[in-house]
Design a protein around this motif. Structure first.
Motif, short mmCIF file in Angstrom:
data_model
loop_
_atom_site.label_atom_id
_atom_site.label_comp_id
_atom_site.label_asym_id
_atom_site.label_seq_id
_atom_site.Cartn_x
_atom_site.Cartn_y
_atom_site.Cartn_z
N LYS A 283 -23.63 10.25 -32.69
CA LYS A 283 -24.94 10.90 -32.66
C LYS A 283 -25.97 10.00 -31.97
O LYS A 283 -26.74 10.44 -31.11
CB LYS A 283 -25.39 11.23 -34.09
N GLU A 284 -25.98 8.71 -32.34
CA GLU A 284 -26.90 7.77 -31.71
C GLU A 284 -26.58 7.59 -30.22
O GLU A 284 -27.50 7.50 -29.39
CB GLU A 284 -26.85 6.42 -32.41
N ASN A 285 -25.31 7.56 -29.87
CA ASN A 285 -24.93 7.40 -28.47
C ASN A 285 -25.46 8.54 -27.61
O ASN A 285 -25.89 8.33 -26.47
CB ASN A 285 -23.41 7.31 -28.34
N LYS A 289 -31.20 6.17 -24.50
CA LYS A 289 -31.83 6.33 -23.19
C LYS A 289 -31.38 5.26 -22.19
O LYS A 289 -31.70 5.37 -21.00
CB LYS A 289 -33.35 6.28 -23.32
N ASP A 290 -30.66 4.22 -22.70
CA ASP A 290 -30.29 3.13 -21.81
C ASP A 290 -28.89 3.29 -21.21
O ASP A 290 -28.41 2.42 -20.48
CB ASP A 290 -30.37 1.79 -22.55
N ARG A 319 -28.32 -0.27 -40.49
CA ARG A 319 -28.28 -1.23 -39.39
C ARG A 319 -29.05 -2.49 -39.81
O ARG A 319 -30.20 -2.42 -40.23
CB ARG A 319 -28.90 -0.62 -38.13
N LYS A 320 -28.41 -3.66 -39.65
CA LYS A 320 -29.03 -4.93 -40.04
C LYS A 320 -29.71 -5.62 -38.88
O LYS A 320 -30.77 -6.22 -39.03
CB LYS A 320 -27.97 -5.86 -40.65
N GLY A 321 -29.08 -5.61 -37.72
CA GLY A 321 -29.63 -6.31 -36.57
C GLY A 321 -28.85 -5.96 -35.33
O GLY A 321 -27.73 -5.44 -35.40
N GLN A 322 -29.44 -6.22 -34.17
CA GLN A 322 -28.80 -5.86 -32.91
C GLN A 322 -29.10 -6.90 -31.85
O GLN A 322 -30.22 -7.41 -31.75
CB GLN A 322 -29.28 -4.48 -32.45
N GLU A 323 -28.07 -7.22 -31.06
CA GLU A 323 -28.21 -8.07 -29.89
C GLU A 323 -27.83 -7.25 -28.66
O GLU A 323 -27.62 -6.04 -28.76
CB GLU A 323 -27.31 -9.30 -30.04
N ASP A 324 -27.74 -7.89 -27.52
CA ASP A 324 -27.44 -7.16 -26.29
C ASP A 324 -26.08 -6.49 -26.33
O ASP A 324 -25.92 -5.36 -25.87
CB ASP A 324 -27.51 -8.11 -25.08
N LEU A 325 -25.09 -7.21 -26.86
CA LEU A 325 -23.71 -6.73 -26.78
C LEU A 325 -23.10 -6.34 -28.11
O LEU A 325 -21.95 -5.92 -28.16
CB LEU A 325 -22.83 -7.80 -26.11
N LYS A 349 -19.63 -3.08 -31.02
CA LYS A 349 -19.70 -3.57 -29.65
C LYS A 349 -20.51 -2.58 -28.84
O LYS A 349 -20.30 -1.37 -28.91
CB LYS A 349 -18.29 -3.70 -29.08
N ILE A 350 -21.46 -3.08 -28.07
CA ILE A 350 -22.31 -2.23 -27.23
C ILE A 350 -21.90 -2.44 -25.78
O ILE A 350 -21.88 -3.57 -25.28
CB ILE A 350 -23.80 -2.58 -27.43
#
Length: 366
Positions: A283-285, A289-290, A319-325, A349-350
């Motif tokens: 759903k989030e995917n 927008k990126d 969700r606790k936290g997010q980085e680039d990847l 994994k992003i």
């Protein structure tokens, strides 16, 4: 008093009388009071490599079993092995006559008085997903550790089982020139806990509605309620070739194990968490927008309290936290009284959208 005696007599009937077990031509002691001897004996057991074929049939059957319990579950059939669905592959090919009296696998048991088995938790690292194209897959399994905790009747034995899943026409196809395993679809560690059969149990009162619970201290970003039924438990037992009586026999649960109803399988709660999380990520995917996509990379979880059939359970994500990847999530299941039954952590994994086809678990969920 009478009901207590009945339970103790029933439990006693499930204690193995033979201190040795013969399986696949190997004879080993069921239990030793010496921890070092017990650990050495159990970790030396030769568990068979189990091979299977990745067909769509087990996946479709598990889909049919879960569809009524999860939101928008699999509008279209997946073409790769979904998260957690490896659990319906690789059942140990043990004859019914070789199972322990409660229906469990003797090769994973310490034996002796330690006959009450529960799923304590585990972790999984997901690699590239296997395609449902009739390809060969193999599961290499070993007992990696044995720990004894507690004293006297409260003593417990924790058995850690390491499982690696690999593709290839033969199990050895995934070894490199040094003999190490490479290219695995996933690596799993699961921990089983064995409790003493003579551990005192109070008579079960099915009308009792109070549990001692550890209340959750956070609000989820996503949540989903469901009520697992005996039918769901039966179907999951059948698909995983699991004859453990705690999932199938309500009288056994009450009189022998001291539980008020059928217990939800530890691996079933794991699959439900993974599939609900996959639904939320999809759903989030779609809303991103990126152009990037987020997929589950690993999960760690502990089972803290039983979940029962015919009682409400709530799957929660935050969700606790997010980085680039990558990103980190808390995942948990609350029982009917709002306390933790399962508590876990997921790393995702992003990836860029052009990497989606080579990423794990590209299927049509939600």
């Amino acid at each position: 008093m009478h009901s207590t005696l009945v339970m103790r007599r029933a439990a006693a009937s499930f204690v193995p009388t033979n201190p040795y077990l013969s399986l696949n031509g190997c004879i080993f002691k069921r239990h030793s009071s010496d921890l070092s001897e017990l650990k050495a004996e159990m970790t030396a057991r030769k568990l068979a490599t189990i091979s299977d074929v990745l067909t769509a049939i087990p996946t479709r059957l598990l889909n049919a079993s879960l569809t009524d319990y999860l939101p928008n579950h699999f509008k279209a059939q997946p073409f790769t092995l979904p998260y957690g669905y490896h659990l319906v592959h690789f059942p140990p090919p043990i004859r019914s006559s070789k199972l322990l009296p409660d229906g469990t696998d003797p090769m994973q048991s310490p034996g002796g008085l330690f006959t009450r088995r529960m799923w304590a938790g585990g972790d999984i690292i997901f690699g590239p997903s296997g395609k449902l194209d009739n390809s060969y897959i193999h599961c290499v399994e070993r007992i990696s550790n044995v720990q004894v905790r507690g004293l006297e009747e409260d003593q417990k034995i924790f058995v850690s089982i390491e499982r690696s899943v690999f593709p290839g026409k033969k199990a050895g196809d995934s070894r490199d020139e040094t003999g190490r395993w490479t290219g695995g679809l996933l690596k799993e560690m699961r921990t089983l806990v064995f409790m003493r059969s003579d551990r005192p149990k109070a008579p079960v009162d099915p009308s009792n509605t109070s549990d001692k619970v550890l209340k959750t201290a956070q609000s989820p970003d996503y949540s989903h309620h469901l009520v697992p039924t005996p039918t769901l438990l039966f179907r999951f037992s059948a698909l995983t070739f699991n004859a453990h009586a705690i999932h199938l026999d309500k009288q056994y649960c009450r009189e022998v194990e001291g539980h008020r109803n059928l217990l939800v399988h530890g691996p079933l709660s794991l699959v439900l968490m993974l599939q609900f999380m996959q639904h939320c990520l999809m759903k989030e995917n779609r809303e991103r927008k990126d152009g990037k996509r987020e997929w589950i990379r690993s999960i760690q979880y502990r089972n803290l309290a039983p979940l029962y059939a015919e009682e409400d359970m709530k799957i929660c994500l935050k969700r606790k936290g997010q980085e680039d990847l990558k990103a980190d999530w808390d995942v948990w299941i609350e029982g009917r009284d709002g306390g933790y039954a399962v508590k876990g952590a997921v790393t995702t994994k992003i990836v860029a959208s052009n990497e989606v086809e080579v990423n794990h678990q590209v299927h049509n969920s939600g």
